[in-house]
Scaffold this motif. Structure first.
Motif, short mmCIF file in Angstrom:
data_model
loop_
_atom_site.label_atom_id
_atom_site.label_comp_id
_atom_site.label_asym_id
_atom_site.label_seq_id
_atom_site.Cartn_x
_atom_site.Cartn_y
_atom_site.Cartn_z
N PHE A 1 0.77 -1.19 -0.03
CA PHE A 1 -0.03 -0.07 -0.28
C PHE A 1 0.85 1.24 -0.04
O PHE A 1 0.38 2.29 -0.64
N PHE A 2 2.01 1.30 0.68
CA PHE A 2 2.81 2.30 0.90
C PHE A 2 3.77 2.66 -0.36
O PHE A 2 3.89 3.85 -0.88
N ASP A 3 3.94 1.52 -1.09
CA ASP A 3 4.96 1.72 -2.18
C ASP A 3 4.46 1.97 -3.61
O ASP A 3 5.32 2.14 -4.37
N ARG A 4 3.11 1.81 -3.78
CA ARG A 4 2.63 2.11 -5.05
C ARG A 4 1.33 2.87 -5.07
O ARG A 4 0.55 2.73 -3.95
N GLU A 5 0.88 3.37 -5.98
CA GLU A 5 -0.25 4.38 -6.32
C GLU A 5 -1.34 3.51 -6.49
O GLU A 5 -1.20 2.36 -7.23
#
Length: 381
Positions: free
Chosen positions: A316-320
């Motif tokens: 969740f943090f690493d991609r849009e």
């Protein structure tokens, strides 16, 4: 590190928008002291592992003041284990804005509807330097629209006697905006500020049923809020109106909600009454098959923070999110940035609610207009 302890599933109110409103009668679990202590110890050890110098413990529910003795025991236990590690090299209740200190900081907070407060509880929270997150929608006529007691009566009169004392403490007002109470939102915020309370935010109850006409009404109230914010800034009155200022902060500083405010799973862990652990508050459930269970307080930390749910959070943090690429407001948009909002509005941290998206675009545009006017005022002065 932030630890949220859901001490009890029980609540003495029946707010119309509560996400547990259909299951209140079945919600009766109370957290044992053993689970509470295991959660506090786990969070403290995780804090040390991450090299952090603070531990925030928030007592949550249900209504946590139904378990006031557990709160007292939790505070003492937390101070004991921190003292074991740091001796006198720690401090309790230092605010986030305090100067950097070499001491370890232990902070306490409580999310409460305020109806069970009394002088002894207020004195305790003052002594232990609690931050109090108070559920208060506004004056009686506005507040009682949605925040009702079990029998249907309003709850405002149970809170009102304590408002003067709460103004002297570290109190943050949390208001909920619904289709039923939105028409008096701006007046309610003005009333809250007039009481002497200095910090608040208003969050929308996204239930998938908002219409375009209702958003138009809400937009009108937001425009009044932005005008009020400009008014108090001109007069240099100390009042943090998160509904407006959070959007301004992310626009002006370039910060992201995910990395500066959210910290889901990495900087916060939420413990249900049965000891199961979740990424944040809105995920909490005592159901054995609840989504997004990270583990249990008795599991090894590697299993909790390195498991499948934790890996999903990192994703969740690493991609849009799909469909959000290139959107100018995505880094200050709850539909894109907030895991809790995504989960409760779509069922997944990776989902995007069209309702939330519409709201965020509307609010961001109103806040951007306020920025322009505030900048113009500042330059002239």
């Amino acid at each position: 590190m932030n630890l949220v302890l859901s001490l009890t599933e029980r609540c003495n109110l029946r707010c119309t928008y509560c996400y547990y409103k259909v299951s209140h009668e079945a919600r009766s679990l109370v957290m044992s002291d053993e689970i509470m202590e295991a959660a506090i110890r786990l969070a403290f050890e995780r804090t040390l592992f991450l090299g952090q110098r603070f531990l925030n413990i928030t007592f949550f529910g249900g209504e946590p003041l139904l378990c006031m003795e557990s709160i007292r025991r939790g505070v003492e236990f937390a101070k004991e284990i921190v003292h074991e590690r740091f001796g006198d090299g720690f401090e309790v209740g230092a605010p986030t804005s305090a100067p950097i200190s070499p001491k370890f900081r232990l902070r306490f907070a409580v999310n409460t509807n305020g109806t069970l407060l009394d002088d002894s509880i207020i004195d305790f929270m003052k002594r232990e330097k609690f931050r109090i997150y108070l559920s208060l929608d506004g004056p009686e006529a506005h507040h009682d629209i949605c925040r009702k007691q079990v029998g249907g009566a309003g709850s405002f009169k149970l809170i009102e006697p304590h408002i003067p004392a709460l103004c002297k403490l570290d109190t943050v007002v949390l208001s909920v905006v619904t289709r039923e109470n939105m028409r008096s939102l701006s007046d309610a915020v003005r009333w809250i500020q007039a009481q002497g309370l200095r910090n608040m935010t208003a969050a929308v109850d996204f239930d998938g049923k908002w219409t375009g006409e209702e958003f138009d009404v809400l937009a009108s109230e937001y425009e009044k809020l932005a005008a009020f914010w400009l008014e108090i800034k001109r007069k240099k009155i100390p009042f943090y109106l998160g509904t407006i200022q959070d959007k301004l902060k992310f626009r002006l500083t370039g910060q992201r909600h995910r990395t500066s405010t959210c910290h889901v799973a990495e900087g916060i862990v939420a413990c249900a009454t049965n000891g199961n652990l979740f990424p944040c508050t809105r995920f909490i459930s005592s159901k054995k098959d609840a989504p997004y269970i990270m583990g249990n307080v008795y599991d090894e930390p590697a299993k909790i923070f390195g498991g499948e749910v934790a890996r999903d959070i990192l994703d969740f943090f690493d991609r849009e999110k799909e469909g959000c690429e290139g959107c100018a407001i995505r880094f200050r948009c709850h539909a894109h940035e907030c895991a809790c909002t995504s989960f409760y509005s779509t069922g997944s941290i990776h989902g995007v609610s069209p309702e939330v998206c519409t709201h965020e675009r509307m609010l961001a545009a109103i806040c951007d207009d306020a920025i322009a006017e505030f900048t113009d005022i500042s330059e002239k002065n």
